[in-house]
Scaffold this motif. Structure first.
Motif, PDB file in Angstrom:
ATOM      1  N   VAL A 190       0.850  -1.195   0.000  1.00 30.97           N
ATOM      2  CA  VAL A 190       0.000   0.000   0.000  1.00 30.97           C
ATOM      3  C   VAL A 190       0.885   1.244   0.000  1.00 30.97           C
ATOM      4  O   VAL A 190       1.979   1.230   0.567  1.00 30.97           O
ATOM      5  N   TRP A 191       0.401   2.312  -0.630  1.00 33.34           N
ATOM      6  CA  TRP A 191       1.123   3.576  -0.600  1.00 33.34           C
ATOM      7  C   TRP A 191       0.733   4.322   0.661  1.00 33.34           C
ATOM      8  O   TRP A 191      -0.451   4.507   0.935  1.00 33.34           O
ATOM      9  N   SER A 192       1.716   4.718   1.458  1.00 37.56           N
ATOM     10  CA  SER A 192       1.431   5.512   2.648  1.00 37.56           C
ATOM     11  C   SER A 192       1.612   6.983   2.305  1.00 37.56           C
ATOM     12  O   SER A 192       2.720   7.430   2.013  1.00 37.56           O
ATOM     13  N   GLU A 193       0.521   7.728   2.350  1.00 37.35           N
ATOM     14  CA  GLU A 193       0.571   9.153   2.036  1.00 37.35           C
ATOM     15  C   GLU A 193       1.363   9.884   3.136  1.00 37.35           C
ATOM     16  O   GLU A 193       2.134  10.791   2.854  1.00 37.35           O
ATOM     17  N   THR A 194       1.183   9.430   4.379  1.00 42.24           N
ATOM     18  CA  THR A 194       1.862  10.079   5.506  1.00 42.24           C
ATOM     19  C   THR A 194       3.368   9.878   5.440  1.00 42.24           C
ATOM     20  O   THR A 194       4.131  10.818   5.624  1.00 42.24           O
ATOM     21  N   GLN A 195       3.789   8.649   5.179  1.00 37.29           N
ATOM     22  CA  GLN A 195       5.233   8.375   5.168  1.00 37.29           C
ATOM     23  C   GLN A 195       5.814   8.432   3.761  1.00 37.29           C
ATOM     24  O   GLN A 195       7.016   8.211   3.582  1.00 37.29           O
ATOM     25  N   GLN A 196       4.995   8.718   2.760  1.00 34.93           N
ATOM     26  CA  GLN A 196       5.468   8.885   1.382  1.00 34.93           C
ATOM     27  C   GLN A 196       6.339   7.713   0.906  1.00 34.93           C
ATOM     28  O   GLN A 196       7.467   7.902   0.437  1.00 34.93           O
ATOM     29  N   CYS A 197       5.790   6.521   1.035  1.00 34.66           N
ATOM     30  CA  CYS A 197       6.500   5.333   0.551  1.00 34.66           C
ATOM     31  C   CYS A 197       5.522   4.168   0.453  1.00 34.66           C
ATOM     32  O   CYS A 197       4.426   4.230   1.000  1.00 34.66           O
ATOM     33  N   TRP A 198       5.939   3.110  -0.244  1.00 35.65           N
ATOM     34  CA  TRP A 198       5.141   1.895  -0.243  1.00 35.65           C
ATOM     35  C   TRP A 198       5.444   1.127   1.007  1.00 35.65           C
ATOM     36  O   TRP A 198       6.575   1.112   1.502  1.00 35.65           O
ATOM     37  N   GLN A 199       4.404   0.478   1.524  1.00 34.20           N
ATOM     38  CA  GLN A 199       4.577  -0.351   2.703  1.00 34.20           C
ATOM     39  C   GLN A 199       3.876  -1.674   2.465  1.00 34.20           C
ATOM     40  O   GLN A 199       2.883  -1.740   1.748  1.00 34.20           O
ATOM     41  N   THR A 200       4.400  -2.715   3.091  1.00 34.70           N
ATOM     42  CA  THR A 200       3.715  -3.994   3.060  1.00 34.70           C
ATOM     43  C   THR A 200       2.516  -3.876   3.998  1.00 34.70           C
ATOM     44  O   THR A 200       2.655  -3.347   5.101  1.00 34.70           O
ATOM     45  N   GLN A 201       1.358  -4.346   3.525  1.00 31.02           N
ATOM     46  CA  GLN A 201       0.157  -4.264   4.358  1.00 31.02           C
ATOM     47  C   GLN A 201       0.339  -5.207   5.556  1.00 31.02           C
ATOM     48  O   GLN A 201       0.505  -6.410   5.367  1.00 31.02           O
ATOM     49  N   VAL A 202       0.333  -4.617   6.756  1.00 29.40           N
ATOM     50  CA  VAL A 202       0.640  -5.395   7.955  1.00 29.40           C
ATOM     51  C   VAL A 202      -0.443  -5.213   9.009  1.00 29.40           C
ATOM     52  O   VAL A 202      -0.881  -4.093   9.265  1.00 29.40           O
ATOM     53  N   GLY A 203      -0.876  -6.328   9.626  1.00 28.53           N
ATOM     54  CA  GLY A 203      -1.864  -6.270  10.703  1.00 28.53           C
ATOM     55  C   GLY A 203      -1.202  -5.961  12.033  1.00 28.53           C
ATOM     56  O   GLY A 203       0.012  -5.779  12.113  1.00 28.53           O
ATOM     57  N   VAL A 204      -2.006  -5.922  13.088  1.00 28.68           N
ATOM     58  CA  VAL A 204      -1.525  -5.507  14.416  1.00 28.68           C
ATOM     59  C   VAL A 204      -0.334  -6.357  14.881  1.00 28.68           C
ATOM     60  O   VAL A 204       0.655  -5.842  15.390  1.00 28.68           O
ATOM     61  N   ALA A 205      -0.424  -7.689  14.689  1.00 31.88           N
ATOM     62  CA  ALA A 205       0.648  -8.566  15.171  1.00 31.88           C
ATOM     63  C   ALA A 205       1.638  -8.905  14.057  1.00 31.88           C
ATOM     64  O   ALA A 205       2.333  -9.912  14.128  1.00 31.88           O
ATOM     65  N   GLY A 206       1.686  -8.051  13.034  1.00 36.83           N
ATOM     66  CA  GLY A 206       2.675  -8.246  11.979  1.00 36.83           C
ATOM     67  C   GLY A 206       2.220  -9.137  10.839  1.00 36.83           C
ATOM     68  O   GLY A 206       2.978  -9.377   9.901  1.00 36.83           O
ATOM     69  N   GLN A 207       0.987  -9.656  10.898  1.00 36.15           N
ATOM     70  CA  GLN A 207       0.554 -10.573   9.847  1.00 36.15           C
ATOM     71  C   GLN A 207       0.373  -9.846   8.507  1.00 36.15           C
ATOM     72  O   GLN A 207      -0.057  -8.703   8.472  1.00 36.15           O
ATOM     73  N   THR A 208       0.748 -10.512   7.411  1.00 35.29           N
ATOM     74  CA  THR A 208       0.621  -9.938   6.074  1.00 35.29           C
ATOM     75  C   THR A 208      -0.490 -10.672   5.318  1.00 35.29           C
ATOM     76  O   THR A 208      -1.153 -11.538   5.884  1.00 35.29           O
ATOM     77  N   SER A 209      -0.636 -10.347   4.039  1.00 35.39           N
ATOM     78  CA  SER A 209      -1.662 -11.004   3.238  1.00 35.39           C
ATOM     79  C   SER A 209      -1.255 -12.437   2.875  1.00 35.39           C
ATOM     80  O   SER A 209      -2.049 -13.197   2.353  1.00 35.39           O
ATOM     81  N   VAL A 210       0.012 -12.802   3.160  1.00 37.93           N
ATOM     82  CA  VAL A 210       0.477 -14.168   2.890  1.00 37.93           C
ATOM     83  C   VAL A 210       0.451 -14.965   4.203  1.00 37.93           C
ATOM     84  O   VAL A 210       1.103 -14.571   5.168  1.00 37.93           O
ATOM     85  N   PRO A 211      -0.288 -16.073   4.279  1.00 39.41           N
ATOM     86  CA  PRO A 211      -0.367 -16.843   5.525  1.00 39.41           C
ATOM     87  C   PRO A 211       1.011 -17.328   5.971  1.00 39.41           C
ATOM     88  O   PRO A 211       1.803 -17.795   5.146  1.00 39.41           O
TER      89      PRO A 211
END
Lengths: 99, 461
Positions: free
Chosen positions: B277-298
């Motif tokens: 995802v593009w972070s407008e606040t941090q002006q960079c792409w970031q891996t989409q991460v949940g609260v405990a670090g989980q990503t879209s890949v199991p």
């Protein structure tokens, strides 16, 4: 080699003998290879393979690939990721090597 | 021979160390792979070996990593330093990670994977930034931490906490700072004011930041509102020109260190197909991460600055949470104590992220830096200028990946790490669309160079 833009913070550090472009030098033992080249006054250590312009270590964390040198005959080593070792042979573009 | 682990952690910085401690304490078979010669990441680099004199110059925040480092070194986990990871992919048992260790390519297999490989500096593509005599501020700090090497005199240019900290450390070590060129746009201060509320939730950090800023402003030749910096010199740097308060200036110098914040290293997650995802606040792409670090890949987690830039303490908090979560996956009967710790870490992580909002607004990169001047070399590896990129982008090229095919920008040894973000900005500007709509460069192995001899000796893939 020209006057270095850098100096060592530690007084009387342990020394390590290295060979840069065929010439032996003593450098502080805690230096990375990139740091050793900077310490010896070798700022421009690489010729860009396309433009031939001089380049120097830039990021010091393995990201930019600007500090490629030959270490003990191994080409394209990132000088920032290796620490100097006694007797290490480093060759840069200045010796006609263009890793 | 393949080695099989329950949890493979990439990166031995604060996030990776904290996660490895938690997971190995819970009895998991843990391996930590790290590129550096010693644990600590960039922030605590060389902390285990550093001498007293260096420690004094580097300051208390650096030494604060000692307990974590000691715990990590005592933890019952495998730790492989000097490992250059070059490939990573999904495997029937989870993930396969291939790294070069002492010149040999070794395959590791793990059921669960944590990417805690940290951040890099946001590339600051100004005219002449490829010349010998230009470095990043991070490079300056690494030289100090690992090699105890200092410049005799230096110009610092850019914006952000690291640049201020480096100025402080350099002054403490007696380095002459010829000029501190602060590129923070004045409008950032207005945008940051409402976020002071968030900043006050971490008062120590806030006061430290304010103090650090004020001291540099008093003790160094500090110039604010700087824009359009250009590095001068034929072969090597001989000076720098800039604009401040509408006037052009020029100073002579041989060494300049640049900084404009950090961006996450997302390549590994991208290679595994994690949603970005593009972070407008941090002006960079970031891996989409949940609260405990989980990503879209199991089975795949991301923690620390490799996810969202937050600094050492946030990274440690999130790493710990990721480790505990991994250790307890599938265990319904969590002890009450563990549940409370998890809850506290979740809340603390959220609060610290919120507090970070102040830093993100205050040091948001200046707009002029996302539009490099015509003859600026944007792709350093392939020598591609801003005007060449804009020319192709203006013809309607689909994005940075097509642009790569036309110009070779992003195709060099650094694999687009130094130019990817700026290519996206240039495409966005040329095509008058938001940068969030421009997809990042596609990542392909090898992530680190490997030669054919090493590849041929690789037992199996």
């Amino acid at each position: 080699m020209t006057d270095s833009l850098f100096s060592c913070l530690i007084k009387d550090p342990a020394q390590c003998p290295i060979v840069v472009n065929g010439v032996e030098y003593q450098v502080p033992a805690q230096l990375s290879v990139a740091a050793a080249l900077l310490y010896l006054g070798d700022l421009a250590i690489r010729k860009h393979p396309i433009s031939g312009e001089s380049r120097a270590p830039f990021c010091h964390m393995g990201v930019c690939f600007e500090c490629l040198v030959s270490i003990d005959g191994q080409h394209k080593r990132r000088a920032c990721l290796h620490q100097v070792m006694p007797g290490m042979c480093i060759d840069t573009a200045m010796a006609g090597v263009n890793p | 021979m393949n080695k099989i682990y329950d949890y493979l952690v990439i990166g031995a910085g604060p996030a990776g160390m904290a996660a490895a401690i938690e997971a190995s304490n819970a009895g998991l078979r843990v391996l930590v792979l790290d590129q550096a010669a010693s644990a600590g990441g960039q922030i605590y680099r060389n902390l285990g070996q550093v001498g007293d004199h260096q420690a004094k110059v580097l300051g208390a925040d650096y030494l604060a990593g000692k307990p974590l480092l000691a715990q990590f070194m005592a933890a019952n986990c495998d730790y492989q330093p000097m490992a250059q990871l070059w490939h990573i992919e999904a495997h029937e048992k989870g993930f396969m990670v291939v790294a070069l260790v002492r010149g040999e390519s070794i395959t590791y297999v793990t059921s669960h994977l944590l990417l805690a490989n940290g951040a890099m500096e946001r590339p600051m593509a100004i005219a002449g930034w490829h010349k010998p005599g230009v470095m990043t501020a991070g490079a300056g700090q690494i030289l100090l931490k690992t090699s105890a090497l200092l410049p005799k005199r230096v110009v610092l240019a850019g914006s952000g906490p690291l640049l201020l900290l480096l100025a402080q450390q350099y002054r403490a070590a007696g380095v002459t700072i010829t000029a501190f060129l602060d590129t923070t746009p004045k409008s950032n201060y207005w945008h940051a004011i409402p976020w002071l509320v968030a900043g006050f939730t971490t008062p120590n950090q806030l006061f430290k930041g304010v103090w650090l800023t004020l001291v540099q402003r008093i003790k160094t030749p500090y110039i604010t509102g700087v824009s359009h910096i250009e590095v001068l010199g034929e072969e090597c740097v001989t000076g720098v020109s800039y604009t401040a308060a509408g006037k052009a200036y020029e100073i002579s110098c041989n060494l300049i260190m640049l900084h404009q914040g950090l961006i996450p290293e997302t390549q590994m997650g991208q290679l595994l197909g994690c949603a970005q995802v593009w972070s407008e606040t941090q002006q960079c792409w970031q891996t989409q991460v949940g609260v405990a670090g989980q990503t879209s890949v199991p089975g795949l987690q991301v923690a620390g600055d490799a996810g969202t830039i937050g600094g050492a303490y946030v990274a440690q908090t999130k790493g710990r949470l990721a480790g505990i979560t991994r250790a307890n996956s599938g265990v319904a009967a969590l002890s009450l104590r563990k549940r409370l710790i998890t809850l506290w870490l979740c809340l603390r992580g959220k609060q610290l992220n919120w507090a970070r909002g102040l830093v993100d607004r205050l040091y948001r990169p200046a707009h002029w830096l996302s539009e490099p001047a015509q003859d600026t070399i944007v792709c350093r590896c392939e020598q591609v200028t801003a005007s060449a990129i804009t020319a192709i982008a203006s013809t309607g090229c689909a994005g940075v990946n097509q642009l790569k095919g036309f110009t070779r920008a992003g195709m060099g040894a650094c694999q687009g790490r130094q130019c990817g973000l700026n290519l996206a900005y240039l495409v966005a500007h040329a095509q008058n669309r938001p940068v969030s709509e421009v997809e990042p460069l596609t990542v392909r192995p090898p992530l680190n160079p490997i030669n054919l001899g090493q590849l041929s000796r690789q037992a199996e893939l």
